[in-house]
Design an enzyme around this catalytic site. Structure first.
Site, PDB file in Angstrom:
ATOM      1  CE  LYS A 196      -3.580   2.475   2.486  1.00  0.00           C
ATOM      2  NZ  LYS A 196      -4.618   2.426   3.512  1.00  0.00           N
ATOM      3  CE  LYS A 251      -6.102   2.000  -0.632  1.00  0.00           C
ATOM      4  NZ  LYS A 251      -6.446   2.144   0.744  1.00  0.00           N
TER       5      LYS A 251
HETATM    6  C1  PBG Z   1      -7.501   3.595   5.436  1.00  0.00           C
HETATM    7  C2  PBG Z   1      -7.792   3.394   3.987  1.00  0.00           C
HETATM    8  C3  PBG Z   1      -7.589   4.322   2.955  1.00  0.00           C
HETATM    9  C4  PBG Z   1      -8.132   3.762   1.805  1.00  0.00           C
HETATM   10  C5  PBG Z   1      -8.627   2.505   2.153  1.00  0.00           C
HETATM   11  N1  PBG Z   1      -8.382   2.291   3.514  1.00  0.00           N
HETATM   12  C6  PBG Z   1      -7.042   5.699   2.963  1.00  0.00           C
HETATM   13  C7  PBG Z   1      -5.719   5.972   3.496  1.00  0.00           C
HETATM   14  O1  PBG Z   1      -4.872   5.094   3.676  1.00  0.00           O
HETATM   15  O2  PBG Z   1      -5.502   7.146   3.789  1.00  0.00           O
HETATM   16  C8  PBG Z   1      -8.179   4.441   0.461  1.00  0.00           C
HETATM   17  C9  PBG Z   1      -9.191   3.946  -0.495  1.00  0.00           C
HETATM   18  C10 PBG Z   1      -9.472   4.816  -1.660  1.00  0.00           C
HETATM   19  O3  PBG Z   1      -8.819   5.865  -1.886  1.00  0.00           O
HETATM   20  O4  PBG Z   1     -10.380   4.452  -2.400  1.00  0.00           O
HETATM   21  N2  PBG Z   1      -6.454   2.968   6.011  1.00  0.00           N
END
Ligand code: PBG
Length: 328
Positions: A196, A251
């Site tokens: 991520k 992601k």
């Molecule tokens: C939280 C989380 C996030 C997303 C999914 N879970 C945001 C972040 O890490 O700030 C993002 C999903 C998206 O942008 O569609 N941990």
């Protein structure tokens, strides 16, 4: 030109294109992320994600029933928390009566066939918007992992089939796996947000759940990955598999298809990609201006995930696309 070599022969007619097509997209490849709010019978549009609405639990249940009927196999729930209920430790995350847990129980009661995925991270619940607890201004790894392990058990008890740690702390998959085993939840799946990235493409999501205002100008670069790195993703995925992840996620999605491909080729484990909020917003915005065809571009983008090696894709367009796939 060597005239005998004519690749266009395989593209001449629909029947032959259908026969030799290498990849396909179906509703069963899609995971639908939804935003859940308190209340009853209410839906709120998300300004930066046209077509996406935050739903109260009763409407989320109806949405789940429809998604299941269309062949979408799983949903991921994201709660919107009243700022007054947030605190620096994200205490509400451990409350079995919180919105996420109530939504899971309600959906399981009416749409038992759809898989339910819960994000495991503290950002919906912390007053500072970070995914964990702060010590001296930085997210403290081991204290956060201890809380997330408890959170995963609370979520499993509420009926979630899959817990998905999205926090990027070190060692959290092993800790979550141990906690689940100790609590007797040995069948709960772990979908690790393994690779991520600290991405600016999460902007609309943070607006949708209200963590943007909490986070302010802070960023998550001490825990989420540097977009410049690729080998590091393989090291992260290796650790998470070793610690007990059943599935791994990359992601964001579209700008990171090279990572999806490397992960799938290297590890050959179930690999999920997340078409994040900013990717959805880009396609929507351009199509609202008449610059792109929404229907064609969203389907093409999802097929690209399959081609890159993803087994499943989280997309905010899951139900809409599933509807089209059904009607042909
Ligand atoms: C939280 C989380 C996030 C997303 C999914 N879970 C945001 C972040 O890490 O700030 C993002 C999903 C998206 O942008 O569609 N941990």
């Amino acid at each position: 030109m060597q005239l005998a070599k004519r690749p266009r022969r395989l593209r001449r007619h629909p029947w032959i294109r259908d026969l030799v097509r290498e990849h396909s997209l179906s509703a069963s490849d899609l995971i639908w992320p939804i935003f859940v709010i308190e209340g009853q019978g209410r839906r709120e549009p998300v300004a930066s994600m046209p077509g996406v609405e935050r739903l109260t639990v009763d409407l989320a249940v109806d949405a789940a029933v429809e998604a299941a009927a269309l062949g979408v196999r799983a949903m991921a729930l994201f709660p919107v928390t009243d700022p007054a209920r947030k605190d620096p430790r994200g205490t509400l995350a451990l409350d079995p009566e919180n919105l996420t847990c109530r939504a899971a129980r309600a959906i399981k009661a009416k749409a038992p066939s759809i898989g339910l995925i819960a994000d495991v991270a503290l950002d919906p619940y912390t007053s500072h918007g970070h995914d964990g607890v702060l010590v001296d201004g930085d997210v403290h790894n081991d204290e956060t992992v201890a809380i997330l392990s408890e959170m995963a058990v609370v979520l499993a008890k509420a009926g979630f089939d899959v817990v998905a740690p999205s926090d990027m702390m070190d060692g959290r998959i092993g800790a979550v796996r141990d906690a689940l085993e100790r609590a007797g939840h040995n069948d709960t799946l772990i979908l690790s947000y393994a690779a991520k990235y600290a991405s600016a493409f999460y902007g609309p999501f943070r607006e949708a759940v209200g963590s943007a205002s909490a986070l302010g100008t802070a960023d998550k670069r001490t825990y989420q990955m540097d977009p410049a790195n690729s080998d590091e993703a393989l090291r992260e995925v290796a650790l998470d598999i070793e610690q007990g992840a059943d599935m791994v996620m990359v992601k964001p999605g579209m700008p990171y298809l090279d990572i999806v491909r490397r992960v799938k080729e290297t590890f050959a484990v179930p690999t999920v990609a997340y078409q994040v909020s900013g990717e959805y917003a880009m396609l929507r915005a351009a199509s609202e201006r008449g610059w792109l065809s929404w229907d064609k571009c969203i389907v093409e983008s999802l097929l690209a995930f399959k081609r890159a090696g993803a087994d499943a894709v989280l997309t905010y367009a899951a139900v809409e696309v599933a509807r089209w796939l059904r009607s042909g």
